[in-house]
Design an enzyme around this catalytic site. Structure first.
Site: not given
Ligand code: BGC
Length: 800
Positions: A287
């Protein structure tokens, strides 16, 4: 080239590509290894680290001098503005970039581009995952996936960052709207269908957030302490189903830790379980900013670090040079990234039109939303609306500011949202003008007052929190009751990434003003012989027990996507007969939830940052609580309420229809379980309106070596549209692994000997037919890796 021709050509390419990739696993491995041989260590490091110039929230982000690398980074990141990230490309050795963009309720990219101001790049906001799960309609989810994936392809994205599929452990998790259910079977089946649908376009998905990311409070570094059994049966099960039945191209590890290490640094999770036990063949990405130590991440099998930073590239290079990281491990990480790249649209030069058929997709979103709404109450034949009704009093701010979906990275940039008021107009009903003006003026004033006062820490919620409900004078309510024919009251809630909801009035509980509104409006309209209908425009569970007796009808519309207002009207008018059922329980009060004692982690005050272990990971959040113990163990949602006889307001699986169904002729293939049992049941529409029924198959297993919840959902299905008087037979087939429980002592899925009750129902409490079968002796359904054992004893909830 005309679009039709281009599309047909692309379809042929996609099909050929899918088949060629399916048939040549070995050759793609060889092809990947040939490329790896040509890569310098620097290129390798640049490929496993995403193309960001800095790590979010980190002060060590540097201004980089312009080099070939930075020019490449800028060009890959410009390709789809608003995408969450991209991987590096080295065209000279056959490596193309992969563009990764959020999900999961639709594609999230910027709707406007500075280099092309002549057009827009909107995407469809589909209904939120919680609504989709409430449809219990796997085929419908696959269809949604198919059109969502078409937008991914047409806008030039390679991998959609979704579906989100963490379990809805607690109603307060801010991101529950991105997740499906409190039940792992529904979660897994829905996610697998979504993955299949999206990927049928020749683009990828990323099932996220793997795993145990069940809260937003300190999501970046909280340590979730969970038993091996609860992990396997509850928190990992959905991912297992999605991997085995959906075959996602990628998986996104979560931010949090599980039983010690960050998930992205956890070899047990990412290699032993995901790859060795489940056979996952794609790549794992972090993530955004997740974890702390890139060397451990590579070793654990977390192949791609997103969004990446120059420091992380340097760290990989020095770790290899200093012998702290084997280059062969990085090569394996890269091989996995390349094997997915070979399937990607960019690598295969599929091109993009930037013009998906948004109108068609909106129609699909509209129908899906109506099919996942749940009719919670319908008395005095309040619904469907009487055909003669023409004038409506629409109360509640969110009737005017309807909420299509939640906030944060899961927020789609759609071109419009149909509010309830627009839905009324489109259905040729008239919303009272005076009431409309009163609300619109109030909302405008409140929004202006609030402009600078939103909590800056909840940045994803800024401007998105519904306005507090307006107090209604009794004169206004009575005037409406006299002048209009029916009252609709919308109760709205929003939530999303970066913050959890609160067990407070105005959030989980209704505020006094909201309760007064429901009471006073229902009374005033009731006196005139008119009905009041409450519409819940919510992201997740709220308290209903204290007020649900008041209005005539309640429709849980969830956050239904951009066509929301139209979908609500489709249900209210009876154009679509409601056929959704709850995939999450509605407890009487928050404190009844099995996780409420330790969500989002106990004794927040007593843990201070200085006491917390390992503060190395990225976080822009307060790092408390740094630990959350899952004491409720396997007793999540209805597994808890049914086992511990805790009454709920609306039970799991509950939902009404405008017609009625009879269950008959329950048959099982045998009374003794051998390797499989087949179950069939006949469903007849006994009412006067065509409708669809969700049929749920629960199993009550005998306690043996392992204690068992009272009931567990083991299969489900949905009839087609049944005309009055017609029937459909649904069949289910269960094998040992569908019925087994996890024995952590032996790391096996164990089906224990004894009598098993099959309970076929219209909800978890409305069982319509029963049968028994016997397992003569213990069956080991599967032996898996010993993995993820917690280091400390957990005070687990047990019925014994
Ligand atoms: C989120 C993810 C997301 C990623 C990219 C993160 O803060 O937890 O779900 O895919 O950002 O935007």
């Amino acid at each position: 080239m005309n679009i039709l021709f281009q599309n047909s050509l692309r379809l042929i390419l996609v099909i050929t590509m899918i088949f060629s990739v399916m048939s040549c696993g070995d050759s793609s491995e060889k092809k990947a290894r040939d490329i790896i041989e040509k890569m310098s260590l620097e290129q390798k490091a640049q490929l496993v680290i995403g193309t960001s110039r800095g790590r979010p929230g980190r002060s060590d982000t540097v201004e980089m001098q312009e080099t070939d690398y930075t020019r490449m980074v800028d060009s890959v990141r410009k390709y789809v503005p608003g995408a969450a990230g991209a991987t590096a490309m080295f065209p000279e050795i056959g490596i193309s970039s992969q563009v990764l963009a959020d999900g999961p309720a639709g594609l999230r990219i910027s709707p406007q581009r500075s280099d092309d101001t002549t057009r827009t790049f909107y995407c469809t906001a589909f209904p939120i995952a919680t609504l989709l799960a409430s449809s219990w309609d796997v085929n419908m989810i696959e269809d949604i996936g198919e059109v969502m994936g078409n937008e991914v392809l047409e806008y030039g994205v390679d991998v959609l960052l979704g579906p989100g599929m963490n379990l809805q452990r607690d109603p307060l998790c801010g991101r529950n709207f991105e997740y499906y259910s409190e039940d792992p079977l529904i979660t897994g089946k829905m996610a697998a269908a979504m993955v299949r649908g999206v990927q049928s376009n020749g683009v990828g998905t990323s099932t996220k957030h793997f795993a145990v990311n069940n809260q937003e409070t300190n999501r970046h570094s909280v340590n979730a302490i969970v038993s091996e059994r609860a992990l396997r049966e509850i928190y990992l099960k959905g991912f297992e189903i999605a991997v085995k039945e959906g075959n996602p191209w990628t998986v996104m590890s979560s931010y949090n830790k599980v039983n010690g290490p960050y998930t992205s640094e956890n070899h047990d999770l990412l290699t032993k379980i995901l790859r060795d036990d489940w056979g996952f063949e794609g790549y794992v990405m972090t993530d955004w900013g997740g974890g702390s130590d890139v060397v451990k991440q590579m070793e654990a099998g977390n192949d791609l670090i997103m969004p990446g930073s120059p420091q992380q590239i340097e760290e990989i290079i020095s770790a290899v040079n200093e012998g702290r990281l084997e280059e062969a491990i990085v090569d394996d990480n890269i091989a996995r990234i390349l094997k997915i790249m070979f399937k990607s649209p960019k690598y295969n030069n599929l091109g993009r039109t930037n013009s998906p058929d948004l109108e068609k997709h909106a129609e699909i979103a509209r129908e899906a939303a109506a099919n996942g709404m749940v009719l919670l109450k319908n008395e005095n034949e309040a619904l469907p609306l009487d055909k003669d009704i023409k004038t409506v009093a629409a109360f509640g701010n969110t009737s005017y500011e309807f909420i299509s979906g939640g906030t944060g990275s899961g927020d789609v940039n759609e071109a419009y949202t149909i509010s309830l008021i627009q839905g009324l107009t489109n259905a040729e009903l008239e919303a009272d003008g005076k009431l409309k003006e009163t609300y619109e003026t109030y909302i405008k004033e409140e929004r202006e007052k609030r402009a600078n006062s939103d909590d800056p820490r909840r940045f994803f919620m800024r401007g998105r929190r519904p306005v507090e409900e307006m107090e209604l004078s009794s004169e206004l309510v009575e005037e409406m009751a006299a002048n209009t024919e029916i009252a609709l009251i919308t109760i709205g809630r929003n939530a999303g990434e970066g913050g959890d909801r609160r067990a407070e009035e105005g959030d989980f509980y209704l505020s006094e003003v909201e309760k007064d509104m429901i009471k006073n409006v229902t009374e005033a309209f009731g006196k005139q012989g008119k009905k009041t209908i409450v519409i819940l425009n919510i992201a997740g569970v709220i308290e209903t027990a204290s007020w649900k007796d008041i209005p005539d009808a309640i429709l849980c519309a969830w956050q239904p996507g951009q066509e929301g207002g139209n979908s609500v009207l489709d249900v209210l008018t009876g154009w679509i007969n409601p056929c959704g059922k709850l995939a999450v329980s509605f407890p009487v009060s928050y404190n009844d939830c099995p996780s409420s004692d330790n969500f989002p982690g106990h004794a927040i005050e007593s843990y201070e940052v200085d006491d917390a272990p390992d503060q190395s990971g990225f976080s822009f959040m307060r790092r408390v609580p740094w630990e959350v113990v899952y004491e409720e163990d396997i007793y999540v949602g209805y597994r808890y309420y049914s086992t511990f006889d805790k009454p709920v307001s609306y039970e799991f699986g509950y939902g009404l229809s405008y017609t009625t169904f009879e269950y008959s002729e329950l048959e099982t293939s045998s009374e003794d379980f051998k390797n499989e049992i087949n179950v069939s049941v006949k469903i007849t529409n006994t009412g006067e309106t065509a409708g669809r029924e969700v049929v749920q198959l629960y199993v009550s297993s005998p306690d043996g070596k392992l204690e068992k919840p009272e009931i567990e959902l083991r299969a489900f299905g949905k009839t087609g549209l049944l005309e009055p008087g017609t029937s459909e037979v649904l069949t289910f087939s269960l094998v040992a692994s569908d019925l087994a429980s996890f024995d952590s002592e032996s790391s096996t899925w164990l089906l224990e000997a004894g009598d098993y009750k099959l309970l076929v129902g219209a909800s978890s409490e409305d069982i319509r037919a029963e049968a028994v079968f016997t397992v003569k002796q213990d069956i080991i359904a599967e032996i898996v890796s010993k993995a993820l054992a917690p280091e400390q004893d957990i005070n687990k909830l047990s019925k014994n």
